[in-house]
Motif scaffolding. Structure first.
Motif, PDB file in Angstrom:
ATOM      1  N   ARG A 194     -20.843  -0.086  17.770  1.00  0.00           N
ATOM      2  CA  ARG A 194     -19.389  -0.957  17.608  1.00  0.00           C
ATOM      3  C   ARG A 194     -19.188  -1.812  18.413  1.00  0.00           C
ATOM      4  O   ARG A 194     -18.721  -2.873  18.090  1.00  0.00           O
ATOM      5  CB  ARG A 194     -18.650   0.475  17.587  1.00  0.00           C
ATOM      6  CG  ARG A 194     -18.475   1.242  16.582  1.00  0.00           C
ATOM      7  CD  ARG A 194     -17.204   2.100  16.534  1.00  0.00           C
ATOM      8  NE  ARG A 194     -17.395   3.199  15.528  1.00  0.00           N
ATOM      9  CZ  ARG A 194     -16.993   4.591  15.553  1.00  0.00           C
ATOM     10  NH1 ARG A 194     -16.129   4.881  16.588  1.00  0.00           N
ATOM     11  NH2 ARG A 194     -17.074   5.168  14.462  1.00  0.00           N
ATOM     12  N   ALA A 195     -19.370  -1.735  19.867  1.00  0.00           N
ATOM     13  CA  ALA A 195     -19.020  -2.897  20.703  1.00  0.00           C
ATOM     14  C   ALA A 195     -19.993  -4.262  20.448  1.00  0.00           C
ATOM     15  O   ALA A 195     -19.683  -5.377  20.434  1.00  0.00           O
ATOM     16  CB  ALA A 195     -19.482  -2.366  21.943  1.00  0.00           C
ATOM     17  N   VAL A 196     -21.246  -3.993  20.473  1.00  0.00           N
ATOM     18  CA  VAL A 196     -22.071  -5.145  19.786  1.00  0.00           C
ATOM     19  C   VAL A 196     -21.561  -5.681  18.457  1.00  0.00           C
ATOM     20  O   VAL A 196     -21.499  -6.958  18.284  1.00  0.00           O
ATOM     21  CB  VAL A 196     -23.359  -4.859  19.710  1.00  0.00           C
ATOM     22  CG1 VAL A 196     -24.406  -5.749  18.893  1.00  0.00           C
ATOM     23  CG2 VAL A 196     -24.166  -4.162  20.826  1.00  0.00           C
ATOM     24  N   GLU A 197     -21.034  -4.846  17.346  1.00  0.00           N
ATOM     25  CA  GLU A 197     -20.541  -5.361  16.317  1.00  0.00           C
ATOM     26  C   GLU A 197     -19.406  -6.196  16.235  1.00  0.00           C
ATOM     27  O   GLU A 197     -19.049  -7.144  15.878  1.00  0.00           O
ATOM     28  CB  GLU A 197     -20.323  -4.346  15.449  1.00  0.00           C
ATOM     29  CG  GLU A 197     -20.598  -4.751  13.802  1.00  0.00           C
ATOM     30  CD  GLU A 197     -21.661  -5.543  13.400  1.00  0.00           C
ATOM     31  OE1 GLU A 197     -21.141  -6.690  12.680  1.00  0.00           O
ATOM     32  OE2 GLU A 197     -22.753  -5.273  13.671  1.00  0.00           O
ATOM     33  N   ARG A 198     -18.403  -5.559  17.349  1.00  0.00           N
ATOM     34  CA  ARG A 198     -17.333  -6.222  17.758  1.00  0.00           C
ATOM     35  C   ARG A 198     -17.474  -7.702  18.246  1.00  0.00           C
ATOM     36  O   ARG A 198     -16.944  -8.461  17.815  1.00  0.00           O
ATOM     37  CB  ARG A 198     -16.478  -5.486  18.633  1.00  0.00           C
ATOM     38  CG  ARG A 198     -14.934  -5.741  18.912  1.00  0.00           C
ATOM     39  CD  ARG A 198     -14.299  -5.111  19.558  1.00  0.00           C
ATOM     40  NE  ARG A 198     -14.686  -4.430  20.894  1.00  0.00           N
ATOM     41  CZ  ARG A 198     -15.228  -3.290  21.253  1.00  0.00           C
ATOM     42  NH1 ARG A 198     -14.933  -2.053  20.033  1.00  0.00           N
ATOM     43  NH2 ARG A 198     -15.641  -2.764  22.175  1.00  0.00           N
ATOM     44  N   VAL A 199     -18.319  -7.637  19.356  1.00  0.00           N
ATOM     45  CA  VAL A 199     -18.806  -9.070  20.039  1.00  0.00           C
ATOM     46  C   VAL A 199     -19.344  -9.763  18.936  1.00  0.00           C
ATOM     47  O   VAL A 199     -19.009 -11.229  18.812  1.00  0.00           O
ATOM     48  CB  VAL A 199     -19.985  -8.698  21.364  1.00  0.00           C
ATOM     49  CG1 VAL A 199     -20.259  -9.913  21.513  1.00  0.00           C
ATOM     50  CG2 VAL A 199     -19.021  -8.062  22.185  1.00  0.00           C
ATOM     51  N   ALA A 200     -20.237  -9.457  18.145  1.00  0.00           N
ATOM     52  CA  ALA A 200     -20.694 -10.324  16.941  1.00  0.00           C
ATOM     53  C   ALA A 200     -19.533 -10.840  16.003  1.00  0.00           C
ATOM     54  O   ALA A 200     -19.833 -12.049  15.488  1.00  0.00           O
ATOM     55  CB  ALA A 200     -21.686  -9.479  16.344  1.00  0.00           C
ATOM     56  N   LEU A 201     -18.652  -9.878  15.884  1.00  0.00           N
ATOM     57  CA  LEU A 201     -17.522 -10.512  14.958  1.00  0.00           C
ATOM     58  C   LEU A 201     -16.925 -11.598  15.702  1.00  0.00           C
ATOM     59  O   LEU A 201     -16.484 -12.662  14.962  1.00  0.00           O
ATOM     60  CB  LEU A 201     -16.831  -9.359  14.466  1.00  0.00           C
ATOM     61  CG  LEU A 201     -17.245  -8.510  13.268  1.00  0.00           C
ATOM     62  CD1 LEU A 201     -16.411  -7.446  13.083  1.00  0.00           C
ATOM     63  CD2 LEU A 201     -17.611  -9.333  12.030  1.00  0.00           C
ATOM     64  N   GLU A 202     -16.363 -11.601  16.980  1.00  0.00           N
ATOM     65  CA  GLU A 202     -15.748 -12.431  17.716  1.00  0.00           C
ATOM     66  C   GLU A 202     -16.297 -13.582  17.697  1.00  0.00           C
ATOM     67  O   GLU A 202     -16.050 -14.665  17.612  1.00  0.00           O
ATOM     68  CB  GLU A 202     -15.467 -11.725  19.360  1.00  0.00           C
ATOM     69  CG  GLU A 202     -14.433 -10.848  19.129  1.00  0.00           C
ATOM     70  CD  GLU A 202     -14.219 -10.209  20.428  1.00  0.00           C
ATOM     71  OE1 GLU A 202     -14.826 -10.844  21.492  1.00  0.00           O
ATOM     72  OE2 GLU A 202     -13.920  -9.215  20.506  1.00  0.00           O
ATOM     73  N   LEU A 203     -17.843 -13.588  17.846  1.00  0.00           N
ATOM     74  CA  LEU A 203     -18.780 -14.785  18.225  1.00  0.00           C
ATOM     75  C   LEU A 203     -18.765 -15.475  16.614  1.00  0.00           C
ATOM     76  O   LEU A 203     -18.858 -16.641  16.321  1.00  0.00           O
ATOM     77  CB  LEU A 203     -20.176 -14.373  18.409  1.00  0.00           C
ATOM     78  CG  LEU A 203     -20.247 -13.806  19.966  1.00  0.00           C
ATOM     79  CD1 LEU A 203     -21.659 -13.563  20.368  1.00  0.00           C
ATOM     80  CD2 LEU A 203     -19.769 -15.076  20.942  1.00  0.00           C
ATOM     81  N   HIS A 204     -18.892 -14.660  15.542  1.00  0.00           N
ATOM     82  CA  HIS A 204     -18.762 -15.344  14.392  1.00  0.00           C
ATOM     83  C   HIS A 204     -17.683 -15.865  13.903  1.00  0.00           C
ATOM     84  O   HIS A 204     -17.650 -17.172  13.378  1.00  0.00           O
ATOM     85  CB  HIS A 204     -19.089 -14.233  13.262  1.00  0.00           C
ATOM     86  CG  HIS A 204     -19.281 -14.565  11.824  1.00  0.00           C
ATOM     87  ND1 HIS A 204     -18.078 -14.829  11.027  1.00  0.00           N
ATOM     88  CD2 HIS A 204     -20.209 -15.035  11.313  1.00  0.00           C
ATOM     89  CE1 HIS A 204     -18.574 -15.374   9.783  1.00  0.00           C
ATOM     90  NE2 HIS A 204     -20.127 -15.264   9.880  1.00  0.00           N
ATOM     91  N   ALA A 206     -24.161 -17.598  15.810  1.00  0.00           N
ATOM     92  CA  ALA A 206     -23.956 -17.009  16.980  1.00  0.00           C
ATOM     93  C   ALA A 206     -23.948 -15.378  16.759  1.00  0.00           C
ATOM     94  O   ALA A 206     -24.326 -14.868  17.681  1.00  0.00           O
ATOM     95  CB  ALA A 206     -22.699 -17.294  17.546  1.00  0.00           C
ATOM     96  N   ALA A 207     -23.294 -14.855  15.675  1.00  0.00           N
ATOM     97  CA  ALA A 207     -23.336 -13.468  15.499  1.00  0.00           C
ATOM     98  C   ALA A 207     -24.715 -12.837  15.239  1.00  0.00           C
ATOM     99  O   ALA A 207     -24.913 -11.872  16.051  1.00  0.00           O
ATOM    100  CB  ALA A 207     -22.450 -13.217  14.228  1.00  0.00           C
ATOM    101  N   THR A 208     -25.367 -13.637  14.606  1.00  0.00           N
ATOM    102  CA  THR A 208     -26.797 -12.954  14.199  1.00  0.00           C
ATOM    103  C   THR A 208     -27.701 -13.205  15.554  1.00  0.00           C
ATOM    104  O   THR A 208     -28.343 -12.025  15.898  1.00  0.00           O
ATOM    105  CB  THR A 208     -27.563 -14.053  13.399  1.00  0.00           C
ATOM    106  OG1 THR A 208     -26.596 -13.848  12.132  1.00  0.00           O
ATOM    107  CG2 THR A 208     -28.821 -13.566  13.046  1.00  0.00           C
ATOM    108  N   GLU A 209     -27.306 -13.924  16.352  1.00  0.00           N
ATOM    109  CA  GLU A 209     -28.051 -14.117  17.488  1.00  0.00           C
ATOM    110  C   GLU A 209     -27.889 -12.772  18.656  1.00  0.00           C
ATOM    111  O   GLU A 209     -28.500 -12.371  19.311  1.00  0.00           O
ATOM    112  CB  GLU A 209     -28.027 -15.352  18.347  1.00  0.00           C
ATOM    113  CG  GLU A 209     -29.114 -15.861  19.472  1.00  0.00           C
ATOM    114  CD  GLU A 209     -28.864 -16.956  19.856  1.00  0.00           C
ATOM    115  OE1 GLU A 209     -29.408 -17.494  20.874  1.00  0.00           O
ATOM    116  OE2 GLU A 209     -28.336 -18.063  19.236  1.00  0.00           O
TER     117      GLU A 209
END
Length: 195
Positions: A136-146, A153-156
């Motif tokens: 969930r933390a990774v997904e949250r960071v990915a959403l913030e980056l997106h 950025a989210a994909t990376e």
């Protein structure tokens, strides 16, 4: 005690510490700021360590605290280690009468088995919870980056986090999520500067 007894005592202490580290990882992944982790961990650790036979003999405690201390896993790991190190004398002697006074619950009479049971229970509960929190933390960071930098950025960020999913340890899971986000942010900042 023998060398084997000492090795068993150390192994029990390390296993118990490893299990507790998964509780701390789950707490660390749940809270928003790193400063809060110490306060949240203290609320878990304080009652377990101070309502135990670790620092004070349980017979000196009021009956409710003595009962809690008798079933507290910190008391049992302490008792198991003292027994393996042949150090029950620290509690007032190693006679049969003293042993009966010290081992007043089933948990203390079977301290190693009870401790291993707690280790298994903690790991069964908190390893999956921590891994889910990490994802969930990774997904949250990915959403913030997106939101901030776009889909690339989210994909990376997801790719960087998934490269290290082989065997996450409890202490490194928090660092990995934050490090992946920092690396992605640095790459994006470098690309933006060069464009």
């Amino acid at each position: 005690g023998s060398v084997l007894d000492a090795l068993i005592a150390y192994a029990l202490m390390l296993l118990f510490s490893y299990a507790i580290s998964w509780i701390m990882a789950c707490i660390g992944l749940k809270v928003k700021a790193p400063e809060i982790v110490n306060n949240a961990a203290f609320m878990v650790i304080f009652p377990l360590t101070f309502i135990a036979n670790t620092f004070v003999p349980a017979e000196n405690m009021p009956s409710a605290l003595k009962w809690f201390a008798g079933w507290n896993p910190v008391s049992t790991i302490t008792h198991a280690a003292r027994e393996r190190f042949r150090n029950l004398g620290a509690m007032g002697g190693d006679s049969a009468a003293m042993r009966e006074k010290i081992e007043y619950t089933w948990a203390l009479q079977h301290a190693e088995i009870y401790t291993l049971g707690w280790v298994a229970l903690i790991l069964a509960v908190f390893v999956p919870l921590s891994i889910r929190q990490y994802q969930r933390a990774v997904e949250r960071v990915a959403l913030e980056l997106h939101e901030a930098f776009g889909a690339e950025a989210a994909t990376e960020a997801r790719r960087a986090a998934s490269r290290r999913r082989t065997s996450p340890s409890s202490a490194s899971m928090i660092r990995r999520a934050r490090a992946a986000a920092s690396r992605v942010r640095a790459r994006i900042a470098a690309r933006s500067a060069s464009a």
